[in-house]
Design a protein around this motif. Structure first.
Motif, PDB file in Angstrom:
ATOM      1  N   PRO A  41       5.427  -8.829  12.039  1.00  0.00           N
ATOM      2  CA  PRO A  41       6.214  -7.612  11.838  1.00  0.00           C
ATOM      3  C   PRO A  41       5.953  -6.995  10.458  1.00  0.00           C
ATOM      4  O   PRO A  41       5.744  -7.706   9.483  1.00  0.00           O
ATOM      5  CB  PRO A  41       7.662  -8.072  11.969  1.00  0.00           C
ATOM      6  N   VAL A  42       5.952  -5.678  10.409  1.00  0.00           N
ATOM      7  CA  VAL A  42       5.832  -4.943   9.149  1.00  0.00           C
ATOM      8  C   VAL A  42       7.251  -4.597   8.711  1.00  0.00           C
ATOM      9  O   VAL A  42       7.971  -3.916   9.442  1.00  0.00           O
ATOM     10  CB  VAL A  42       4.995  -3.658   9.334  1.00  0.00           C
ATOM     11  N   PRO A  43       7.681  -5.070   7.529  1.00  0.00           N
ATOM     12  CA  PRO A  43       9.054  -4.769   7.084  1.00  0.00           C
ATOM     13  C   PRO A  43       9.247  -3.265   6.924  1.00  0.00           C
ATOM     14  O   PRO A  43       8.422  -2.597   6.294  1.00  0.00           O
ATOM     15  CB  PRO A  43       9.167  -5.480   5.729  1.00  0.00           C
ATOM     16  N   PRO A  44      10.317  -2.707   7.506  1.00  0.00           N
ATOM     17  CA  PRO A  44      10.557  -1.272   7.372  1.00  0.00           C
ATOM     18  C   PRO A  44      11.011  -0.906   5.964  1.00  0.00           C
ATOM     19  O   PRO A  44      11.704  -1.678   5.304  1.00  0.00           O
ATOM     20  CB  PRO A  44      11.666  -1.000   8.390  1.00  0.00           C
ATOM     21  N   ARG A  45      10.567   0.257   5.493  1.00  0.00           N
ATOM     22  CA  ARG A  45      11.002   0.796   4.202  1.00  0.00           C
ATOM     23  C   ARG A  45      11.433   2.236   4.432  1.00  0.00           C
ATOM     24  O   ARG A  45      10.600   3.097   4.711  1.00  0.00           O
ATOM     25  CB  ARG A  45       9.872   0.735   3.185  1.00  0.00           C
ATOM     26  N   VAL A  46      12.719   2.488   4.322  1.00  0.00           N
ATOM     27  CA  VAL A  46      13.274   3.816   4.582  1.00  0.00           C
ATOM     28  C   VAL A  46      12.587   4.856   3.707  1.00  0.00           C
ATOM     29  O   VAL A  46      12.369   4.642   2.513  1.00  0.00           O
ATOM     30  CB  VAL A  46      14.795   3.826   4.323  1.00  0.00           C
ATOM     31  N   GLY A  47      12.214   5.972   4.320  1.00  0.00           N
ATOM     32  CA  GLY A  47      11.612   7.077   3.586  1.00  0.00           C
ATOM     33  C   GLY A  47      10.128   6.930   3.319  1.00  0.00           C
ATOM     34  O   GLY A  47       9.533   7.775   2.668  1.00  0.00           O
ATOM     35  N   SER A  48       9.508   5.867   3.812  1.00  0.00           N
ATOM     36  CA  SER A  48       8.084   5.684   3.551  1.00  0.00           C
ATOM     37  C   SER A  48       7.253   6.170   4.733  1.00  0.00           C
ATOM     38  O   SER A  48       7.764   6.410   5.821  1.00  0.00           O
ATOM     39  CB  SER A  48       7.784   4.206   3.284  1.00  0.00           C
ATOM     40  N   LEU A  49       5.973   6.319   4.496  1.00  0.00           N
ATOM     41  CA  LEU A  49       5.020   6.649   5.545  1.00  0.00           C
ATOM     42  C   LEU A  49       4.057   5.477   5.692  1.00  0.00           C
ATOM     43  O   LEU A  49       3.611   4.903   4.707  1.00  0.00           O
ATOM     44  CB  LEU A  49       4.218   7.907   5.197  1.00  0.00           C
ATOM     45  N   VAL A  50       3.735   5.144   6.922  1.00  0.00           N
ATOM     46  CA  VAL A  50       2.742   4.107   7.201  1.00  0.00           C
ATOM     47  C   VAL A  50       1.492   4.825   7.677  1.00  0.00           C
ATOM     48  O   VAL A  50       1.534   5.615   8.615  1.00  0.00           O
ATOM     49  CB  VAL A  50       3.240   3.127   8.284  1.00  0.00           C
ATOM     50  N   VAL A  51       0.374   4.585   7.003  1.00  0.00           N
ATOM     51  CA  VAL A  51      -0.909   5.150   7.413  1.00  0.00           C
ATOM     52  C   VAL A  51      -1.690   4.028   8.060  1.00  0.00           C
ATOM     53  O   VAL A  51      -2.059   3.052   7.416  1.00  0.00           O
ATOM     54  CB  VAL A  51      -1.682   5.753   6.217  1.00  0.00           C
ATOM     55  N   ASN A  52      -1.913   4.168   9.348  1.00  0.00           N
ATOM     56  CA  ASN A  52      -2.556   3.135  10.145  1.00  0.00           C
ATOM     57  C   ASN A  52      -3.968   3.584  10.487  1.00  0.00           C
ATOM     58  O   ASN A  52      -4.164   4.579  11.160  1.00  0.00           O
ATOM     59  CB  ASN A  52      -1.723   2.921  11.413  1.00  0.00           C
ATOM     60  N   LEU A  53      -4.968   2.857   9.984  1.00  0.00           N
ATOM     61  CA  LEU A  53      -6.351   3.180  10.322  1.00  0.00           C
ATOM     62  C   LEU A  53      -6.641   2.725  11.741  1.00  0.00           C
ATOM     63  O   LEU A  53      -6.397   1.569  12.090  1.00  0.00           O
ATOM     64  CB  LEU A  53      -7.323   2.501   9.362  1.00  0.00           C
ATOM     65  N   GLY A  54      -7.139   3.615  12.548  1.00  0.00           N
ATOM     66  CA  GLY A  54      -7.456   3.297  13.932  1.00  0.00           C
ATOM     67  C   GLY A  54      -8.824   2.653  14.065  1.00  0.00           C
ATOM     68  O   GLY A  54      -9.508   2.374  13.083  1.00  0.00           O
ATOM     69  N   LYS A  55      -9.223   2.438  15.302  1.00  0.00           N
ATOM     70  CA  LYS A  55     -10.524   1.806  15.563  1.00  0.00           C
ATOM     71  C   LYS A  55     -11.663   2.630  14.983  1.00  0.00           C
ATOM     72  O   LYS A  55     -12.685   2.090  14.606  1.00  0.00           O
ATOM     73  CB  LYS A  55     -10.731   1.638  17.062  1.00  0.00           C
ATOM     74  N   ASN A  56     -11.507   3.939  14.893  1.00  0.00           N
ATOM     75  CA  ASN A  56     -12.561   4.805  14.385  1.00  0.00           C
ATOM     76  C   ASN A  56     -12.387   5.149  12.910  1.00  0.00           C
ATOM     77  O   ASN A  56     -13.117   5.966  12.380  1.00  0.00           O
ATOM     78  CB  ASN A  56     -12.628   6.093  15.206  1.00  0.00           C
ATOM     79  N   GLY A  57     -11.436   4.511  12.240  1.00  0.00           N
ATOM     80  CA  GLY A  57     -11.165   4.829  10.848  1.00  0.00           C
ATOM     81  C   GLY A  57     -11.861   3.937   9.850  1.00  0.00           C
ATOM     82  O   GLY A  57     -11.725   4.112   8.653  1.00  0.00           O
ATOM     83  N   GLY A  58     -12.627   2.990  10.325  1.00  0.00           N
ATOM     84  CA  GLY A  58     -13.314   2.070   9.430  1.00  0.00           C
ATOM     85  C   GLY A  58     -14.642   2.635   8.967  1.00  0.00           C
ATOM     86  O   GLY A  58     -14.975   3.790   9.173  1.00  0.00           O
TER      87      GLY A  58
END
Length: 66
Positions: A41-58
Motif C-alpha cells: 500500500p502507498v500511504p495516502p497524503r492529503v493534498g498531494s499528487l501521485v505521478v505514476n509512470l506507466g508501461k510506456n513512461g520508462g
C-alpha cells in the motif's frame, strides 16, 4: 468506493489527486509470477499528487530511439 484488478497503466503517466483515502498499491516484484507478487500500500497524503509512470513512461531502449 470501487476497485479494479491489478494492472499496469498503459500510458506514459497518470496523475492521481490524493484525498487521504487509502487504496493505491504498488508492485515491486514484477519478475515474479502474477499469483506470487506482493502489492504494497502507498500511504495516502492529503493534498498531494501521485505521478505514476506507466508501461510506456520508462526509458526507451529500442533501436528506433537510438
Amino acid at each position: 468506493m470501487f476497485s479494479i484488478r491489478p494492472h499496469a497503466d498503459g500510458g506514459i503517466f497518470t496523475i492521481l489527486a490524493n484525498d487521504g483515502e487509502p487504496g493505491l498499491h504498488i508492485c515491486l516484484d514484477k519478475e515474479l509470477a502474477p499469483s506470487e507478487r506482493i502489492w504494497t500500500p502507498v500511504p495516502p497524503r492529503v493534498g498531494s499528487l501521485v505521478v505514476n509512470l506507466g508501461k510506456n513512461g520508462g526509458v526507451d531502449h529500442s533501436p528506433r530511439a537510438q
